[in-house]
Design an enzyme around this catalytic site. Structure first.
Site, short mmCIF file in Angstrom:
data_model
loop_
_atom_site.label_atom_id
_atom_site.label_comp_id
_atom_site.label_asym_id
_atom_site.label_seq_id
_atom_site.Cartn_x
_atom_site.Cartn_y
_atom_site.Cartn_z
N ASP A 996 32.88 49.50 34.03
CA ASP A 996 32.93 48.46 35.06
C ASP A 996 34.36 48.26 35.54
O ASP A 996 35.31 48.25 34.74
CB ASP A 996 32.39 47.14 34.49
CG ASP A 996 31.93 46.20 35.58
OD1 ASP A 996 32.21 46.49 36.76
OD2 ASP A 996 31.31 45.17 35.26
N LYS A 1065 36.25 31.92 36.53
CA LYS A 1065 35.96 33.34 36.74
C LYS A 1065 35.24 33.60 38.06
O LYS A 1065 35.66 34.46 38.85
CB LYS A 1065 35.13 33.88 35.59
CG LYS A 1065 34.74 35.36 35.79
CD LYS A 1065 33.89 35.89 34.65
CE LYS A 1065 33.47 37.33 34.94
NZ LYS A 1065 32.64 37.90 33.86
N ASP A 1224 30.39 48.44 41.86
CA ASP A 1224 31.63 48.84 41.17
C ASP A 1224 31.40 49.03 39.67
O ASP A 1224 32.35 48.96 38.89
CB ASP A 1224 32.73 47.80 41.42
CG ASP A 1224 32.34 46.41 40.93
OD1 ASP A 1224 31.17 46.22 40.58
OD2 ASP A 1224 33.21 45.53 40.90
#
Length: 1309
Positions: A996, A1065, A1224
């Site tokens: 990742d 986050k 991604d």
């Protein structure tokens, strides 16, 4: 007789000139005298003609005309009234005109005279007194009017004199100011208008000239206003357009001259178009929508065999000039092809005449139909064919164009070739397949240097793949798939059996009722006259068998949730199902399936394991095989999509049938109720975001029956299911994916077509298509042991902790109370209403989640013993997605956990270590630890890993505490099987290991700006341990909080101990993708609510405080990122303000356009309700500046991360790797993780080694600044120059060495 005709023509001319004269007799026009003289000449001619007619048998015509003419006095009286009205309007305009109005044009007022007797237009004079007229009617009317003064006119006269005095005073003042300005600015007349000063122009489009006074006011008043208007300065406007000419410095002027010279010298790229923005997509306008609707309607008529209906409608449109304007050549071509099938050359000729009458030129499709007709006709003379070919050449078309561009059906190609060979016996069509096209720099070596490429094979023989193709073909031919539900494993109770029998009986009755109602309605529509030129739905109701429409409606009833479905969603779903079946039936009727089968069978040689390896890509192989099978129909571009409005209207019509005709006995569940027929579906309204939305809601009786029946069968569209054979490779923007089911290469908004046009014009999409084909060719299988565990929990009341939704029986009970009960206080009623609302909302959410899980698990269980594939397409930014919507690897943790690669590979020396590292990554426990630290931690908990694998539901349940529990459990099972094998290095693993990106959006920003600090924060720089940008931002926010707390800020003191990585986050992750402060505050608010210890009364204030600190922290950490983001935002703002949508091209050559326009409403009128469609992609509307500027930075970064993924996919394919991605997050076998990591880093460096921002700047300059106005007086002159300066000012970059990414362990980890 010829003299009679001449006299009659002169009469008509006289009437026409007199009409013009009367309609404009109040205008101050220079051509008045000429018209009057012409009138007198024509009057004398007319009198002579009348005297001649008196002696003929046409004498009665004179009497009829005389009877229809009004008396002179009546005409004068009416003209006086009109003259009064005109003066009143003129005075009213003067009243409404402000003193500062600078540029005014008087709109011409035209009078339409009502006929006096219903047939003739009255005249001011008859032919009897025409010679006595000595002065113009205008002057006579003025004099008669002046002799009849009124109080109102006297008042207007006084006001007009007062107005003239004020205007004279203003003119004198303007002259003085002009003299002052001449001393300061020699070129005062060209002084630019200041901002915030609007100049309104009242004009008529037909008015071409200004009077001298207007010109004087315009040229001088602007100068005065420039002197007196206050200067308005905006904060933070460093990149905003200047307000005056003086704001452009000498340096900027020199830069502008250099840019203009460079743009004029350089050739514009092929994908750049300097045409006006609104001409990009003409079909989106009103005319284009009508044309596309007519096209699809005529095609439906032809398919349904309603040829005469189609022909009559086309003729009715053609006869009316205004309606003929919406037709184009392709519309006529539909009937040309029909005539060509019959071989009726004379009908072809008539249609060509109609084309000429409509002012249209035949295109390549027209000549193709003509040649086909000539090929079918046994009596067609060679000279006719020769004439047709010569005419094509005169129109700039060649025979090769016919075979390259036309879409053929059945034997059309053979007939055209037969006709051509009558004149050119040795002619051979040239192939479409070419490999020597310009390639992007990034992939030139990939396509030209293939000696070391090792393309992977599938673990199937050629015969096995061909059998799989036949099975998939049968599925798509049926268009639907019926499978067993995972709830079928439940024991059948007596009540369940009873409800299932009742539903079965009721559906049989509903089918019968719907079939009868459908046939009656279709018969009525078929007899409806089309005199009003409206297209009805009759042809669309004849495309399929009647029972197929009924089956679609019955299936739709079962899919409606208990809370109801919006009418638009339900109607669109039904309409798309009909279109899909229609497309599949088309391919069978046009004999495409046979050709598809032969090509696919030859194509399997490339993929099967029992054939020789070769370095040819799937797209190239398919194109090569297709060129080897030239005869027969064309596979690409055979289907034309329906307009969105047509699909919606068709679906709404069928929903109306369902609502009116589906009924049930009211006492079916309770015999105590009165027996009567009641509808099972109700049309109602509800509010969504302050908008009233039509809803279709099932009756509670139907809902109860469906819930208690717990039916064992589920029916899906074939496109919902994964494919049983490798997908057809994408070879163009119009062909690929499924075998028969229509699929789009690019996902777009419903009705948007600008993306498709860009793809059609694109010169080379090969890298993009090949990457999609590589992703789609990955074979999958089901992790059966894990699937069985999940199904057992699903059928046993679920588990919210493990993300398995519970059944509706576990939903909270909805409170029952009477709002009219006076025993409740107002506060109690409000509290109960909130409880009812929350309970209903919870039930609706639980039903949605439960059904979603049921669909996914049932599909997985249905293919548990099969190998399957996911065809891929992309969104308009280039991000790739699997086509099947429910079950795919982009799904939740549950879905991902039950997917395995069909191909297994040995673990090798490092594979087991990668499995262990992957497991620790899934737990989320060691994000700040090194790779070696994670491996050591995995070895230390081997006992828990093995216990989880052996006893997942009865052991220690360690896996349940992971961030991704089900994937963690699947990994535990794979590790247990590997370590217990005789040789773990030889253990065949099918398990996908993920790598990742570390906040991938910020990685691309840091690479673009070569930002050293930013690159270090997101692991572009090699480090011993991973750098966590989220923890870094949280630490910086905590420092801000401590400082503010020391200064006495209360909210900062309350937040002590609550700021951590999890709180910030999501905001940090999404800020790079355009999240606003408002959205970020909502994200932080949600995280704070999840903390039980945090005081809930301070959540709102705390979220406001924290979002400001997060944005401030990111600005300090990523300075280069902010500069690039601001440049992209400002560029998009100025581009959209100039009337353009933002467009760019990715480094792989994919054209991208942002489809954000100002929303317009379109009312779709139907029997059930009027649907108000909100259309935000209409290219005829101006761009939505706010959406354009806010979306450009995130969309541009998304296009870069998709480019990086595609490059990685292509090069992994050349190394023989199995590779898939979730944006991604890259997946491969444990054996090949190191190879994938190497390729991933190399392609990231290769991508960002290109001058991406400079190339973007060059493209935008060519696109939007190649045709700028050179008129300095034009208000857009300075805006265009400021846009040019901004686009050319590429943000400066830092000193980060991009090659260090290759050595960064935690770049992707």
């Amino acid at each position: 007789m010829w003299l009679l005709y001449v006299n009659m023509s002169l009469l008509r001319m006289c009437a026409f000139v007199k009409c013009l004269n009367r309609r404009s007799f109040l205008e101050k026009c220079t051509s008045r005298a000429t018209l009057t003289e012409c009138c007198q000449l024509c009057l004398s001619t007319r009198n002579c003609a009348v005297r001649r007619l008196a002696d003929t048998h046409l004498h009665h015509q004179r009497r009829n005309v005389s009877f229809s003419v009004r008396k002179t006095e009546d005409a004068k009286k009416r003209v006086v009234e009109q003259c009064q009205l005109l003066d009143v309007l003129e005075a009213r305009i003067q009243q409404l005109q402000p003193d500062g109005l600078l540029d005014v044009q008087k709109a011409r007022v035209e009078f339409l005279h009502a006929p006096s007797s219903g047939r003739h237009i009255s005249s001011a004079r008859t032919h009897m007194n025409a010679p006595q007229v000595s002065k113009s009617p205008q002057k006579a009317v003025r004099e008669s009017f002046k002799s009849q003064p009124t109080r109102w006119m006297e008042k207007l006269t006084r006001e007009k004199k007062s107005k003239m005095k004020r205007r004279q005073h203003l003119r004198e003042k303007l002259k003085k100011n002009k003299g002052k300005m001449a001393g300061k600015h020699p070129g005062g007349e060209g002084t630019t208008n200041l901002p915030a000063t609007s100049y309104k122009t009242i004009s008529n489009k037909k008015t071409a000239h200004l009077d001298e006074n207007s010109h004087f006011m315009n040229s001088n008043a602007q100068t005065a206003v420039s002197q007196t208007a206050p200067k308005s300065k905006q904060k933070g406007s460093k990149n905003k357009p200047p307000t005056t000419k003086e704001e452009i410095t000498d340096e900027e002027l020199a830069r502008l001259e250099e840019l203009e010279r460079r743009l004029s010298q350089q050739a514009s790229p092929g994908y750049c178009s300097s045409q006006p923005e609104h001409s990009l997509q003409a079909r989106e306008g009103a005319v284009g929508n009508i044309r596309s609707s007519i096209f699809s309607w005529l095609e439906a008529c032809v398919f349904a065999g309603e040829i005469e209906r189609a022909h009559n409608f086309l003729l009715s449109q053609h006869r009316v000039r205004s309606r003929r304007a919406v037709l184009d050549t392709d519309v006529y071509n539909i009937l040309l092809r029909v005539s060509a099938k019959k071989g009726t050359l004379n009908q072809i000729g008539r249609l060509f005449i109609l084309l000429e009458e409509a002012g249209l030129r035949p295109n390549i499709g027209s000549y193709c139909a003509a040649l086909e007709c000539m090929g079918r006709s046994a009596y067609c003379a060679p000279r006719v064919i020769s004439w047709c070919l010569n005419q094509m050449e005169q129109d700039g078309l060649s025979v090769d164009d016919v075979f390259r561009q036309c879409v053929f059906q059945r034997d059309e190609r053979d007939m055209v070739l037969k006709a051509v060979r009558v004149i050119r016996p040795d002619y051979q069509p040239t192939s479409n397949f070419t490999t020597s096209q310009s390639l992007p720099v990034l992939v030139q070596d990939f396509y030209t240097k293939r000696d070391n490429h090792q393309y992977p094979k599938l673990d199937f023989t050629r015969d096995e793949l061909q059998e799989r193709f036949k099975f998939q073909l049968s599925i798509e031919k049926a268009c639907t798939v019926t499978i067993d539900s995972v709830e079928a494993a439940k024991p059948v109770t007596e009540n369940m059996a009873k409800m299932r029998a009742l539903l079965l009986e009721q559906r049989a009755q509903w089918r019968k009722a719907l079939l009868q109602a459908f046939r009656e309605c279709k018969m009525i529509l078929g007899k409806t006259s089309s005199k009003d030129f409206k297209l009805n739905l009759y042809p669309y109701l004849c495309l399929l068998e009647d029972k197929v429409y009924v089956d679609i409606m019955i299936q739709s009833v079962s899919s409606i949730p208990p809370s109801g479905e919006s009418l638009i969603t339900l109607a669109k779903d039904i309409g798309m199902r009909i279109y899909t079946m229609y497309s599949v039936y088309q391919k069978y009727r046009y004999q495409m399936v046979d050709k598809l089968s032969s090509i696919y069978n030859a194509y399997t040689d490339l993929l099967s394991k029992d054939t020789e390896a070769c370095n040819v890509l799937p797209r190239e192989e398919w194109c090569k095989v297709e060129t080897e099978h030239p005869s027969g129909p064309t596979l690409q571009g055979c289907e034309s999509s329906w307009p969105y409005v047509v699909t919606l209207e068709l679906g709404t019509y069928l929903v109306d049938l369902m609502v009116k005709n589906l009924k049930i006995n009211s006492d079916i569940l309770n015999s105590a109720y009165e027996r009567k027929f009641i509808p099972i579906l109700y049309h109602m309204y509800t509010f969504r975001s302050n908008r009233q939305v039509g809803f279709i809601k099932p009756h509670p009786i139907l809902t109860q029956m469906q819930q208690e029946a717990v039916e064992t069968k589920l029916t899906f569209d074939s496109s919902v299911m994964p494919m049983r054979c490798p997908p057809v490779p994408w070879t163009s923007a119009r062909f690929g994916g499924y075998l028969l089911t229509p699929a789009k290469l690019m996902r777009t908004l419903d009705g948007a077509t600008q993306h498709d046009e860009l793809l059609e014009r694109c010169q080379n999409l090969h890298p993009v298509l090949d990457s999609l084909n590589q992703l789609g060719n990955c074979a999958w299988r089901i992790n059966k042991p894990l699937l069985d565990i999940i199904i057992s929990i699903f059928n046993d009341r679920g588990s919210e902790k493990l993300d398995i939704p519970p059944p509706l029986s576990e939903a909270p009970k909805i409170p029952l109370f009477n709002s009219q009960d006076s025993s409740y206080t107002a506060s109690e009623k409000a509290h109960l209403k909130r409880e009812v609302f929350n309970a209903r909302k919870k039930c609706s959410e639980m039903h949605s989640l439960r059904m979603d899980a049921l669909y996914k698990l049932s599909i997985a269980n249905h293919i548990r013993d099969e190998v399957f594939w996911f065809p891929h397409n992309m969104d308009f930014r280039g991000r790739t997605y699997p086509c099947p919507p429910y079950f795919n690897h982009l799904g939740s943790d549950v879905t991902r956990s039950i997917l395995l690669f069909a191909e297994g590979k040995p673990l090798g020396p490092k594979g087991l270590d990668w499995l262990k590292i992957h497991l620790v990554n899934l737990t989320g426990l060691k994000k700040r630890s090194s790779v070696q630290g994670r491996l050591e931690y995995a070895n230390s908990i081997m006992e828990d890993i093995l216990d989880s694998a052996d006893r997942p539901l009865n052991g220690k349940k360690w896996w349940m505490n992971a961030d991704e529990p089900w994937q963690a459990l699947a990994c535990c099972m794979e590790i247990a099987n590997a370590v217990r094998s005789p040789d773990p290095t030889q253990f065949i693993s099918h398990f996908p290991v993920h790598q990742d990106g570390s906040c991938n959006g910020l990685q691309h920003y840091a690479a673009l700006g070569r930002d050293v600090i930013g690159a270090t924060s997101v692991n572009l720089m090699p480090c011993d341990v991973p750098q966590d940008v989220y923890s870094g931002v949280a630490q910086q926010v905590e420092e801000f909080r401590v400082r503010d707390a020391q200064n006495g800020l209360k909210i900062a003191q309350i937040l002590e101990g609550f700021i951590n990585r999890k709180v910030v986050k999501q905001t940090v992750m999404t800020v790079v993708y355009g999240v606003t402060r408002y959205g970020g505050r909502l994200q932080i608010e949600k995280r704070l609510k999840e903390i039980d210890e945090f005081p809930k009364e301070y959540v709102w204030e705390a979220s406001h405080y924290l979002v400001r600190q997060v944005f401030s922290g990111l600005k300090e950490m990523f300075t280069g990122t902010r500069e690039i983001q601001d440049w992209l935002t400002d560029s998009a703002r100025l581009i959209s303000k100039a009337g353009h949508t933002v467009q760019w091209v990715t480094p792989l050559g994919l054209p991208i356009i942002q489809p954000y326009h100002r929303t317009r409403s379109k009312m779709l009128k139907s029997i059930l309700q009027h649907i108000n469609l909100q259309i935000s992609h209409d290219t005829q509307q101006m761009p939505d500046t706010v959406k354009q500027k806010n979306a450009f930075p995130p969309n541009f970064i998304h296009s870069l991360d998709s480019t990086h993924m595609m490059l990685t996919a292509l090069h992994c394919h050349s190394f023989g790797l199995t590779f898939v991605s979730v944006h991604d997050c890259f997946w491969t076998h444990a054996l090949t993780v190191d190879t994938m990591n190497k390729v991933c880093r190399e392609q990231f460096v290769a991508l960002h080694s290109q001058p991406i921002l400079q190339e973007l700047s060059d493209f935008l300059l060519h696109k939007y600044c190649s045709r700028l106005t050179s008129d300095r007086k034009n208000k857009k002159y300075l805006e265009d120059r400021r846009l040019m300066l901004l686009l050319a000012k590429v943000p400066q970059t830092g000193d980060f060495d991009l090659s260090q990414v290759k050595e960064s362990t935690y770049f992707f980890s």
